[in-house]
Design an enzyme around this catalytic site. Structure first.
Site, mmCIF file in Angstrom:
data_model
loop_
_atom_site.group_PDB
_atom_site.id
_atom_site.type_symbol
_atom_site.label_atom_id
_atom_site.label_comp_id
_atom_site.label_asym_id
_atom_site.label_seq_id
_atom_site.Cartn_x
_atom_site.Cartn_y
_atom_site.Cartn_z
ATOM 1 N N LYS A 278 6.361 4.907 -8.535
ATOM 2 C CA LYS A 278 7.577 4.647 -9.299
ATOM 3 C C LYS A 278 7.413 5.185 -10.722
ATOM 4 O O LYS A 278 6.287 5.358 -11.193
ATOM 5 C CB LYS A 278 7.824 3.132 -9.383
ATOM 6 N N ASP A 348 7.221 4.311 -1.059
ATOM 7 C CA ASP A 348 7.866 3.251 -1.833
ATOM 8 C C ASP A 348 8.837 2.432 -0.977
ATOM 9 O O ASP A 348 9.317 1.386 -1.401
ATOM 10 C CB ASP A 348 8.596 3.870 -3.032
ATOM 11 N N ARG A 352 10.118 -2.650 4.158
ATOM 12 C CA ARG A 352 10.509 -2.629 5.566
ATOM 13 C C ARG A 352 9.298 -2.476 6.474
ATOM 14 O O ARG A 352 9.323 -2.909 7.625
ATOM 15 C CB ARG A 352 11.553 -1.523 5.792
#
Ligand code: BES
Ligand code: MN
Ligand code: ZN
Length: 498
Positions: A278, A348, A352
């Site tokens: 990020k 990233d 999930r």
């Protein structure tokens, strides 16, 4: 702080301050009328002088009440009596608490439970008074060597007519359990990533289970996840020095072998993005990527304290997502517990990956329903902002039940479509499914990914990326959606047992 329900006549009430509602057009609440006639039209005179008009959230603190053990009155405007909605009621309640918060009162009486609000009964009004006081007075004290000055308010008296005693008491009990659940959730969520690691979070869950009757916990270690074939979950934690934990909370509140409600919460204790790193601005807030997990722990605590006659299981996959030499790389293919292979096109999109194996694991409990909550997508902030949580699911009745609970709890959700057409975006040339679906409809494609692992049960997903914490000057966790989930569970208990 402690709370009590009070029924004695006003002249017997002793308090530092009484909170009293007034409306526009000089309309007074029942308590305002009583005080007005006992104390020389003090309130009508103030309104006549124009010191307060009764507009929603307007407040006026009045000192020196003659011949009374009530030291002060806080008048709070509720607006037009006929138009008082639940939202406006809560807004005024908030304003009242803000007005007395830093006044060094020890005892405060609140009469706002008497205020009629369309579709909101005394019990719910009482509950919201408790919840709102509790959350307004919440202080972050962990890891500060100089503590903020302690809140002086020690006692809240909730004033209701004797006939409403039972209802108000029920609301008080719910309010306390929910407030404590929210407080625990906020506390865990606000902890720094270097303190609240997966191991630490698991230990906190163990401590909570020890302290609450009916709650138990077991924690799966990486070796056990390995044996179960949780290749997606483990691929995320491989990029970190902290071992992953799968926290399993059990609450057995129903003797009959009724199917459990399973809550699954994303417990990413820090999300740096992994190799798909990020950008640095605001990255500290990714310590909040475990808010879903914290809310599961908080909700199970609330359900157990309320002794709800339900069986509930809380599953919290906890891991970090960091860029290590052994971390997932874009293009890697991993095999999930379900057997489906996943091409990790962006490391990233890790939430999930840890959730899909946990959802597969949930199957073994033969669940009535499964609800997962996750700070899953930045796209949810783009779509819905920080007002409602996103709701998606494969079962309309379950989604409707959650929407109804959200309305009651004032912890809003907005449903997004989970249509077949979106599934195409998850096509992979090299595995059964890709872990990202491109730029469009990011919240929906994330839910589409999860839906591939929830085919065998009724399932709903709450994307709490915009609602779990506040950013900016008041940065801090909100404890959402504990109020919504506890309400859902209360409703389930009512349905099952009448
Ligand atoms: N935890 C983040 C989602 C997030 C971002 C929540 C910002 C709140 C604020 C999640 O793991 C993530 O990084 N998602 C990616 C998905 C993308 C790579 C498809 C995102 O939203 O950018
Ligand atoms: Mn991420
Ligand atoms: Zn994340």
């Amino acid at each position: 702080m402690d709370y009590s329900i009070e029924n004695q006549p006003l002249e017997q009430l002793e308090t530092d301050c009484i909170i009293v509602g007034i409306y526009t057009n000089q309309n007074l609440s029942p308590t305002a009328i009583a005080i007005d006639s006992a104390a020389h039209q003090i309130i009508s005179n103030l309104i006549e002088r124009g010191d307060i008009k009764g507009k929603n959230s307007e407040t006026l603190l009045v000192s020196l009440i003659p011949n009374s053990n009530i030291e002060r009155i806080l008048l709070v405007g509720l607006g037009d009596e006929r138009k008082l909605s639940y939202k406006l009621y809560l807004k005024a309640l908030n304003a009242a608490i803000k007005a007395i918060k830093n006044k060094n009162f020890t005892t405060v009486a609140c009469t706002l439970a008497e205020i009629e609000v369309l579709g909101v009964d005394v019990s719910l009004r009482t509950r919201k008074i408790v919840e709102t006081f509790n959350s307004e007075l919440y202080q972050i004290t962990a890891n500060k060597s100089i503590q903020p000055p302690a809140i002086s308010l020690a006692h809240l008296q909730i004033v209701v007519d004797t006939e409403w005693n039972t209802a108000a008491n029920a609301g008080l009990q719910q309010g306390l359990a929910i407030s404590e659940g929210i407080e625990l959730t906020k506390y865990l969520s606000d902890l720094a990533g270097n303190i609240c690691t997966p191991t630490y979070l698991a230990q906190q869950a163990i401590n909570v289970a020890k302290s609450v009757d009916g709650l138990s916990v077991n924690v799966l270690e990486e070796s056990e996840m390995e044996a179960l074939g949780m290749g997606a979950l483990l691929s995320v934690s491989r990029g970190s020095r902290q071992p992953a934990k799968l926290i399993c909370l059990h609450y057995q509140g129903d003797d009959s072998n009724s199917k459990p409600i399973v809550l699954v919460g994303k417990g990413l204790t820090f999300d740096a993005g992994g190799i798909s790193l990020k950008s640095s601005s605001g990255m500290d807030e990714m310590k909040y990527d475990m808010c879903g997990g914290a809310a599961v722990i908080g909700t199970l605590q609330a359900a157990a304290k309320l002794k709800l006659p339900l069986n509930i299981i809380g599953l919290v996959p906890a891991s970090e997502n960091l860029p290590d030499g052994d971390a997932n790389k874009p293009g890697d293919v991993v095999t999930s517990m379900s057997g489906k292979t996943i091409e990790i096109l962006n490391t990233d999109a890790e939430g999930r990956l840890i959730l899909c194996d946990t959802l597969t694991y949930a199957e073994r409990f033969d669940p009535e329903v499964v609800i997962d909550l996750a700070t899953l997508t930045g796209a949810c902030l783009v779509a819905l902002g920080r007002v409602p949580s996103g709701l998606l699911g494969n079962d309309d009745a379950l989604c409707d039940d959650l929407i109804q609970a959200a309305d009651t709890a004032a912890d809003s959700v907005w449903r997004l479509p989970l249509w077949e057409e979106y599934q195409e975006q998850l096509k992979s040339n090299f595995a059964d499914i890709a872990n990202i679906g491109g730029r469009d409809a990011g919240t929906i494609t994330a839910a589409c990914f999860l839906s591939r692992f929830t085919k065998d049960f009724r399932w709903a997903h709450l994307d709490i990326a915009g609602t779990a914490w506040k950013t900016g000057a008041n940065k801090g966790a909100t404890g959402r959606p504990v109020a919504l989930l506890t309400q859902y569970l209360i409703n389930c208990a009512q349905k099952q047992h009448g």
